[in-house]
Design a protein around this motif. Structure first.
Motif, short mmCIF file in Angstrom:
data_model
loop_
_atom_site.label_atom_id
_atom_site.label_comp_id
_atom_site.label_asym_id
_atom_site.label_seq_id
_atom_site.Cartn_x
_atom_site.Cartn_y
_atom_site.Cartn_z
N UNK A 215 32.93 67.05 -4.83
CA UNK A 215 33.07 68.49 -4.64
C UNK A 215 34.52 68.89 -4.91
N UNK B 124 29.16 74.30 3.38
CA UNK B 124 27.93 73.55 3.55
C UNK B 124 28.10 72.60 4.73
N UNK B 125 27.07 72.51 5.54
CA UNK B 125 27.15 71.68 6.74
C UNK B 125 25.94 70.76 6.79
N UNK B 126 26.20 69.51 7.01
CA UNK B 126 25.13 68.56 7.31
C UNK B 126 25.19 68.35 8.81
N UNK C 197 32.39 71.02 2.34
CA UNK C 197 31.25 70.35 2.96
C UNK C 197 31.72 69.70 4.26
N UNK D 122 21.26 65.88 -4.43
CA UNK D 122 20.18 65.10 -5.03
C UNK D 122 19.90 63.95 -4.09
N UNK E 3 21.03 65.38 11.28
CA UNK E 3 20.60 65.41 9.89
C UNK E 3 21.09 64.15 9.18
N UNK E 4 20.28 63.66 8.27
CA UNK E 4 20.67 62.48 7.50
C UNK E 4 20.36 62.72 6.03
N UNK E 5 21.31 62.40 5.21
CA UNK E 5 21.13 62.60 3.77
C UNK E 5 21.42 61.30 3.06
N UNK E 6 20.50 60.94 2.17
CA UNK E 6 20.70 59.80 1.32
C UNK E 6 20.70 60.32 -0.10
N UNK E 7 21.83 60.28 -0.76
CA UNK E 7 21.86 60.79 -2.12
C UNK E 7 23.21 61.32 -2.52
N UNK E 8 23.17 62.30 -3.40
CA UNK E 8 24.39 62.77 -4.02
C UNK E 8 24.66 64.22 -3.66
N UNK E 9 25.89 64.52 -3.32
CA UNK E 9 26.29 65.90 -3.04
C UNK E 9 27.35 66.28 -4.06
N UNK E 10 27.15 67.39 -4.75
CA UNK E 10 28.17 67.81 -5.70
C UNK E 10 28.23 69.33 -5.75
N UNK E 11 29.33 69.84 -6.32
CA UNK E 11 29.41 71.28 -6.51
C UNK E 11 30.72 71.85 -6.02
N UNK F 84 26.42 76.94 -4.50
CA UNK F 84 27.42 76.18 -5.25
C UNK F 84 27.33 74.68 -5.02
N UNK G 108 16.89 64.53 5.72
CA UNK G 108 16.05 64.70 6.91
C UNK G 108 16.91 65.31 8.00
#
Lengths: 131, 104
Positions: A49, A19-21, A37, B13, A25-33, B9, B17
């Protein structure tokens, strides 16, 4: 042909599906699995992860991280707990507590915080037997 | 290779953007917006409002989708939510429940 152990399967699968951000790109939150990454953009939040968590050059992460391993060449701020190896590369800026089985910091990296590397004490020092 | 990939996988949450293309193969809950193309592949689960230049949906999406160009609901895709886009295709084998606003 190859023994289809679940371990081998999961490692090949995670290598193929990282998985690549991306940059921009900007992410605010939770990454799991499951799987790996890589962050080239911005991430703010929480990461849990089982694969490798990598912060590429230019990447900015403010997060508490739990991962299988960690490879930082960007900016990372937060509490990090890793079951495997931690590599802090030359371009990295790390602020926080880093826990890992092995921790390496390259020359040129900036690190402010604490490193807690797990290791067995030699038996003569009264620790558990060395592996 | 897309700029941003939420691999199978992986669950996200939150609010994502992006300036470049986003491909979702895993799970995303929250909000997703990109200035470029957004692909939601077969097997992906998205519970989010999605905004992009163009959207291709082959996975499962629950939420409102908005595209400045087009939305393509491909075979196997499932969308529950409203669509706002100038162009929309729904392939044979896709399912859709919601309203369409083509901005006429």
């Amino acid at each position: 042909m190859a023994k289809p152990t679940s371990r081998a399967d999961s490692s090949t699968a995670s290598a193929a599906t990282e998985a690549v951000l991306g940059r921009g790109a900007a992410l605010r939150g939770r990454v799991q699995g499951h799987g790996n990454v890589r962050v080239e953009g911005k991430l703010e939040g929480d990461v849990a992860i089982d694969g490798c968590f990598a912060v590429a050059q230019g990447g900015e992460v403010v997060a508490d991280v739990q991962a299988g391993s960690l490879d930082v060449d960007g900016a990372l701020e937060g509490d990090v707990t890793v079951s495997g190896a931690v590599v802090v590369r030359a371009g990295a800026r790390v602020v926080g507590v880093v826990r890992g089985a092995t921790v390496s910091v390259e020359e040129g990296a900036s690190f402010s915080g604490r490193i807690e590397a797990e290791f067995d004490m030699p038996p003569e020092l009264g620790g558990k037997a060395a592996r | 290779m897309a700029a941003t990939v939420i691999a199978q996988g992986i669950t996200i949450e939150g609010d994502l953007t992006a300036d470049d293309e986003v491909v979702v193969q895993g799970t995303l809950r929250g909000k997703l917006s990109s200035r470029d193309r957004v692909s939601i592949d077969a097997g992906a689960l998205v519970e989010a409002d999605v905004t992009g230049a163009s959207l291709s949906i082959g996975g499962q999406v629950t939420g409102n989708v908005t595209a400045s160009d087009r939305v393509d609901l491909v075979a196997g895709g499932k969308l529950v939510g409203d669509v706002k886009a100038a162009r929309l295709t729904i392939a044979d084998g896709a399912s859709f429940k919601g309203n369409v606003d083509m901005d006429v």
